[in-house]
Design an enzyme around this catalytic site. Structure first.
Site, short mmCIF file in Angstrom:
data_model
loop_
_atom_site.label_atom_id
_atom_site.label_comp_id
_atom_site.label_asym_id
_atom_site.label_seq_id
_atom_site.Cartn_x
_atom_site.Cartn_y
_atom_site.Cartn_z
CG ASP A 175 -30.02 -14.58 -34.78
OD1 ASP A 175 -30.90 -13.77 -35.11
OD2 ASP A 175 -29.45 -15.34 -35.59
CG HIS A 188 -33.09 -5.98 -33.12
ND1 HIS A 188 -32.59 -4.71 -33.24
CD2 HIS A 188 -32.04 -6.81 -33.32
CE1 HIS A 188 -31.30 -4.76 -33.51
NE2 HIS A 188 -30.95 -6.03 -33.56
#
EC number: 6.3.4.4
Length: 439
Positions: free
Chosen positions: A26, A54
């Site tokens: 992340d 993503h």
């Protein structure tokens, strides 16, 4: 900046560039991959499955990708799903259909990638329930990643290449599913329905399943620009991360070579993605975690909720001992620092610059990292304090436009890790990125 044609300091340009996460995932890898995909001919995923997430912001539109490489957003890009991936074809089809525009024409899948079935997801949930009863839950995404890699390691898994011959695939499928149903005491599983789905996938993908090793190496030799997209991140690596609170694949540099079938001398440049603060999803040690109003501030302002799970992420201060370690194992050449804008509004900002042993007072040697939970508990973070800034920095397009305190923060990180910070994320979109010039 076209990184394939631009040398930075002592880092030479080259036609094979890898993007890797340096923390627990992340970090915002998707954004820089999206930016660089504009210049690449081929974008490759080498590891993991639908547990990766993503998020790409193009204007007002958000794209959440879990299996497809970020290069799919550019029509000039060929996209490859690598050898060491585990692929849930239902999820892949959903992503392809959501994007449209003949995406399938630009996708190739390794014949060596493993197929992730719905039963793997059922097993994942069963295992987490069992572990939670003992207080040992990992906090997986329940996407079936671990169980699929388990069948691969047990040599009973099914590769994508088997799907080209459906009659042979059918025999392998029945044998695998019967084995897993018996092993996990699963009484009700609709094999016929799933087989019908896979006949459709056979028709759709049979010509897209290829020997990617030959394809990629020929492309490299013909000087095509290759962008390699890491999923998850270094500290989640099955061998080199904070085990057992890790993913089930190799997320670090070594995973690239088996995941794509290239040798190390063909890789020219490694970009490490570092978030300006630190986050973690699920269980596991987190020395700089802020279980207070600072943590809540970072979660809300940074919109720190999992792309895959939607769970709120745990938040804390940037941890440089972690970056020192990851730099060693990944041979990182340059840095993309992300989400600097999230720190705007904080009066004080802290960076963990060392780990100190609680008993002896000794500092941990840089480049070393106590990966075992019991080892990590012996240490406490040593912080350096920085003054914050109030200004909104999302419209800054040059480094000099940043507030002085923001510049000091960036330069301090760069000084500690001794690696040039080339890109700085100051907002969610492609355009909210500062590119520093080192000429």
């Amino acid at each position: 900046m076209n990184i394939f044609e631009h040398s930075i300091k002592n880092v030479d340009k080259g036609n094979v560039v890898a993007i890797v996460g340096t923390q627990w995932g992340d970090e915002g890898k998707g954004k820089i991959i999206d930016i660089l995909s504009k210049y690449s001919d081929i974008t490759c995923r080498f590891n993991g499955g639908g547990n990766a997430g993503h998020t790409i912001c193009v204007g007002d539109k958000k794209h959440a990708l879990h299996l497809l490489p970020c290069g799919v957003l550019y029509e000039n890009n060929i996209n490859i799903l690598g050898n060491c991936m585990v692929i849930h074809l239902k999820t892949l089809m959903k992503e392809i259909n959501n994007l449209g525009n003949n995406i399938l024409d630009r996708i190739y899948i390794s014949e060596k990638a493993h197929i992730l079935f719905d039963i793997h997801q059922e097993i994942d949930a069963i295992q987490e329930i069992r572990k939670s009863k003992d207080g040992n839950a990992i906090g997986t995404t329940k996407k079936g990643i671990g169980p699929c890699y388990s069948t691969k390691a047990s040599r009973i898994g099914i590769r994508m290449g088997s799907l080209r011959n459906f009659e042979n695939f059918k025999k392998l499928y029945i044998k695998l599913i019967d084995n897993l149903m018996d092993l996990y005491n699963i009484k009700d599983y609709n094999k016929e329905e799933e087989l019908n789905e896979f006949y459709t996938y056979h028709l759709i993908f049979k010509d897209k399943i290829i020997n990617i090793i030959s394809y990629i190496n020929k492309s490299i030799d013909s000087k095509k620009y290759i962008l390699i997209e890491g999923a998850n991140a270094a500290m989640l690596d099955i061998d080199l991360g904070t085990y057992p609170f890790v993913t089930s694949s190799s997320t670090t540099l070594g995973g690239i070579f088996s995941g794509l079938g290239i040798h190390h001398k063909k890789l020219n440049l490694v970009v490490g993605v570092v978030k300006s603060y630190l986050t973690r999803v699920g269980s596991g040690p987190f020395l700089t975690e802020q279980c207070n109003e600072i943590g809540e501030y970072l979660t809300k302002k940074g919109f720190e909720y999992g792309t895959t799970t939607k769970r709120p992420r745990r938040c804390g201060w940037l941890d440089l001992p972690m970056i020192f370690y990851v730099k060693y194992i990944n041979c990182i050449d340059i840095i993309n620092l992300t989400k600097l804008d999230v720190l705007s509004g904080l009066k004080e900002i802290y960076i963990c610059i060392d780990y100190k042993n609680k008993t002896t007072g000794e500092l941990l040697e840089r480049g070393n990292y106590p990966l075992e939970y019991e080892q990590l508990r012996e240490y406490e973070p040593v912080y350096e304090k920085f003054e914050g800034w109030d200004e909104d920095i999302t419209n800054c397009i040059e480094f000099y436009e940043l507030p002085e305190n923001a510049k000091k923060y960036v330069l301090a990180i760069e000084s500690y890790i001794k690696t040039p910070i080339v890109w700085i994320g100051v907002g969610p979109t492609r355009n909210n990125t500062i590119t520093r010039k080192f000429d």
